[in-house]
Scaffold this active site. Structure first.
Site, mmCIF file in Angstrom:
data_model
loop_
_atom_site.group_PDB
_atom_site.id
_atom_site.type_symbol
_atom_site.label_atom_id
_atom_site.label_comp_id
_atom_site.label_asym_id
_atom_site.label_seq_id
_atom_site.Cartn_x
_atom_site.Cartn_y
_atom_site.Cartn_z
ATOM 1 N N ARG A 295 45.479 75.857 22.751
ATOM 2 C CA ARG A 295 44.647 75.730 21.424
ATOM 3 C C ARG A 295 45.136 76.509 20.338
ATOM 4 O O ARG A 295 45.153 76.286 18.983
ATOM 5 C CB ARG A 295 43.136 75.879 21.526
ATOM 6 C CG ARG A 295 42.290 75.034 22.608
ATOM 7 C CD ARG A 295 40.902 75.321 23.003
ATOM 8 N NE ARG A 295 40.243 74.144 23.707
ATOM 9 C CZ ARG A 295 39.045 74.225 24.154
ATOM 10 N NH1 ARG A 295 38.294 75.417 24.163
ATOM 11 N NH2 ARG A 295 38.351 73.259 24.754
ATOM 12 N N TYR A 439 43.691 66.625 19.714
ATOM 13 C CA TYR A 439 43.934 67.148 21.234
ATOM 14 C C TYR A 439 43.701 68.621 21.414
ATOM 15 O O TYR A 439 43.206 69.245 20.469
ATOM 16 C CB TYR A 439 45.207 66.813 21.808
ATOM 17 C CG TYR A 439 46.572 67.216 21.193
ATOM 18 C CD1 TYR A 439 47.867 66.545 21.519
ATOM 19 C CD2 TYR A 439 46.712 67.929 20.036
ATOM 20 C CE1 TYR A 439 48.866 67.001 20.856
ATOM 21 C CE2 TYR A 439 47.504 68.438 19.352
ATOM 22 C CZ TYR A 439 48.887 68.035 19.853
ATOM 23 O OH TYR A 439 50.168 68.312 19.281
ATOM 24 N N GLU A 440 43.533 69.027 22.617
ATOM 25 C CA GLU A 440 42.979 70.486 23.209
ATOM 26 C C GLU A 440 41.561 70.477 22.540
ATOM 27 O O GLU A 440 41.255 71.658 22.354
ATOM 28 C CB GLU A 440 43.960 71.367 22.705
ATOM 29 C CG GLU A 440 45.398 71.429 23.138
ATOM 30 C CD GLU A 440 45.421 71.153 24.622
ATOM 31 O OE1 GLU A 440 44.414 71.552 25.359
ATOM 32 O OE2 GLU A 440 46.415 70.236 25.196
ATOM 33 N N GLY A 441 40.811 69.522 22.597
ATOM 34 C CA GLY A 441 39.440 69.388 22.239
ATOM 35 C C GLY A 441 39.326 69.107 20.650
ATOM 36 O O GLY A 441 40.009 69.893 20.087
ATOM 37 N N GLN A 446 35.536 72.277 18.747
ATOM 38 C CA GLN A 446 35.837 73.809 18.396
ATOM 39 C C GLN A 446 34.648 74.285 17.620
ATOM 40 O O GLN A 446 34.567 75.547 18.047
ATOM 41 C CB GLN A 446 37.194 73.742 17.628
ATOM 42 C CG GLN A 446 38.396 73.089 18.258
ATOM 43 C CD GLN A 446 38.753 73.796 19.674
ATOM 44 O OE1 GLN A 446 38.768 74.858 20.205
ATOM 45 N NE2 GLN A 446 39.089 72.551 20.649
#
Length: 587
Positions: A295, A439-441, A446
């Site tokens: 992230r 991506y990565e949440g 977040q």
């Protein structure tokens, strides 16, 4: 396409003058890393990014990746550049020395990573995930797994991936269904399909190490029943040599909007042999070691793209002659003035500059906390750094990538019609930046993590640690009037955060994105006060004037954005709530 030039002067200023990393390293027992060594690493990183990686960027976007007979090929020059990358030791920067790594401080490696992202974010993505894989194996893997895989991953001889989501699951990992069947020899057979796997297959290395989430037969439902497994593309025998191929293959390549030089694969695991990492049914906690690193690294992708957009816009605005300045002819010998003389163009470029340089300073401050978390002797000091990192991670990922999309779109606007044409490079930056918000949440996730978990966790301890770190930077300022402004801004943010901490969960859910942006603009404001104060003491007049002028622009035209977000996040969330979608029956 504009030529990328690494902003080493700004990086050196932030590291040496503002963050005083020589003293920082000395306090952590890392006194071997002096100013001369730091500058040499930055210079060599800049040379590699500018001369080797950046020239591949446009061609990689044009060529894309290919899948044939179960094997992926990347654009011309990508694999050769990677061989040069690992030959020069760049992949090993952060690896532990026990397995051949250089164990550099994060605050030295992070600027190099930014350069690579500015030069060619598609190319950088594969090595980025390898570093995240190293962290997970080093922290959670058995000694046997470490001894078998870490040295080759750290050197870059092998690469790593992160295999989380599935077609039906998306972000909700509780829904994943990939199976792991225990075997008598202690291994597991992994069966299932994973999607959106960056670097799932490539022609750079002989082996790829997949970090895969899957369920054991007796696993409980939901996220508490997920385990993490290491699944190699090629089996490794007892002597550490490559043996036969495992039953893991790329099923297809995603046809993407951007990042076309990086292969994004659908991966099929057909009773592929793998090995448990960490404890059974606690794989998500293990995977978060990778995810949190990734992230922040995605935030650096946003920063890299923003810097590239700023540089391209500035170069074009200096050279493009069109119309006359409102102040009268500035280039009387030319048929027109550079568009940089136009106030609206200056507004756009200063927006890019203030956001990119502010986020760079935030990223390097973050990196010093990573140094402290890893190397400090005192447990309480490490805990405080860990708190700061936990609080800032969703901001670094969410805001920096939102900022990248804004600044790259401004790049197109500065170029006018030429920005919409591929050969100028601006539209590629927009396409490449867009995935970073997903991506990565996603950035909404977040923001929800920040306001619903990080803000109230441990009775606000993460918030207080972050406040303390920023306060310590303000204390170093010499201009007392600006110091007062910076402290007032920080306290405004802190007081509002405390007020939000006690709000109902429903209200917090509706305020999440507003709070993330409010926090980012406030904290960047504090950073701009601090860095402009430090730059005022620099003999470099260009840096001295540039920082203070950009700080003034940020305070006048960017910081007021926080007020809109503050208004929004204090509103109730009733208009954002729906029961079974009934509120949209009128559509």
């Amino acid at each position: 396409m504009p030529q990328y030039l690494a902003p080493t002067t700004d990086m050196q200023f932030l590291l040496h003058d503002w963050l005083q990393v020589s003293e920082h390293y000395s306090q952590l027992g890392l006194s071997d890393f002096d100013k001369e060594l730091v500058n040499e690493i930055l210079a060599q990183g800049a040379k590699f990014a500018e001369q080797v990686i950046a020239p591949l960027n446009r061609e990689g976007d044009e060529q894309s990746c290919k899948l044939k007979d179960g094997n992926v090929s990347t654009p011309n020059g990508f694999a050769d550049a990677y061989k040069e990358y690992i030959a020069n030791g760049w992949n090993a920067m952060l690896g532990n020395a026990e397995y051949g790594g250089q164990d550099l401080p994060y605050s030295i490696a992070v600027p190099v990573h930014e350069m690579l992202n500015s030069a060619n974010v598609s190319w950088r993505l594969i090595s980025m995930l390898t570093e995240s894989s190293v962290l997970a194996i080093n922290k959670h893997g058995s000694q046997a797994l470490k001894d078998t895989y870490l040295e080759k991953l750290i050197s870059g001889e092998w690469t790593g991936t992160m295999c989380l989501t599935e077609p039906h699951a998306g972000t909700d990992l509780s829904l994943l269904s990939t199976k792991a069947e225990p075997q008598d020899d202690g291994s597991f057979l992994i069966t299932g399909n994973k999607i959106f796997i960056s670097g799932g297959d490539q022609d750079w290395t002989d082996n790829i190490i997949h970090m895969v989430l899957a369920r054991l037969p007796d696993a409980p439902a939901g996220v508490k029943g997920i385990s993490l497994f290491l699944v190699p593309k090629i089996h490794v025998n007892e002597n550490g040599q490559l043996a036969e191929r495992n039953t893991v293959t790329p099923g297809s390549l995603e046809k993407k909007m951007g990042l076309k030089g990086c292969p994004t694969c659908v991966m099929n695991f057909d009773q592929a042999k793998g090995y448990l990492v960490g404890e059974a049914n606690k794989g998500l906690a293990c995977m978060f070691t990778m995810m949190n690193d990734a992230r922040f690294q995605v935030g650096l992708q946003g920063l890299g793209i923003a810097e590239a957009a700023f540089q391209g816009s500035l170069e074009y605005a200096r050279e493009r002659l069109q119309s006359r300045s409102p102040l009268g002819a500035q280039s009387p010998d030319e048929k027109a003035d550079p568009i940089l003389c136009q106030p609206d163009v200056r507004r756009m470029i200063l927006t890019q500059k203030s956001l990119a340089e502010g986020c760079r300073a935030l990223a390097l401050l973050y990196a010093t906390q990573m140094d402290i978390e890893k190397h400090a002797d005192d447990a309480d000091t490490r805990k405080m750094a860990s708190n700061v990192l936990a609080f800032l991670t969703p901001i670094a990922k969410g805001f920096m990538t939102d900022m990248a999309t804004e600044t790259s779109n401004l790049g197109i606007q500065v170029f006018g019609g030429h920005g919409y044409i591929r050969e100028w490079g601006m539209e590629q930056l927009v396409r490449d930046s867009r995935i970073t918000q997903l991506y990565e949440g996603t950035n909404g996730i977040q923001a929800a993590d920040l306001i619903s978990r990080k803000l109230a966790r441990d009775d606000g301890e993460l918030l207080q640690s972050t406040f303390n770190v920023f306060s310590s930077q303000i204390e170093k300022m010499t201009d007392t009037s600006q110091q007062t402004n910076a402290q007032a801004l920080l306290e405004e943010w802190h007081d509002l955060s405390i007020k939000l901490k006690s709000q109902p969960a429903v209200s917090l859910a509706g305020a999440a994105t507003d709070y993330m942006h409010y926090s980012a603009y406030c904290l960047l404001g504090v950073i701009w006060y601090c860095t402009a104060d430090q730059a005022a003491q620099s003999p470099n007049q260009s840096l001295n004037h540039g920082k203070r002028a950009t700080c003034d622009f940020y305070m006048k035209r960017i910081l007021p954005r926080k007020d809109l977000y503050q208004t929004n996040l204090l509103e109730n969330a009733e208009d954002l709530l729906a029961i079974n979608g009934q509120e949209f029956d009128y559509v």
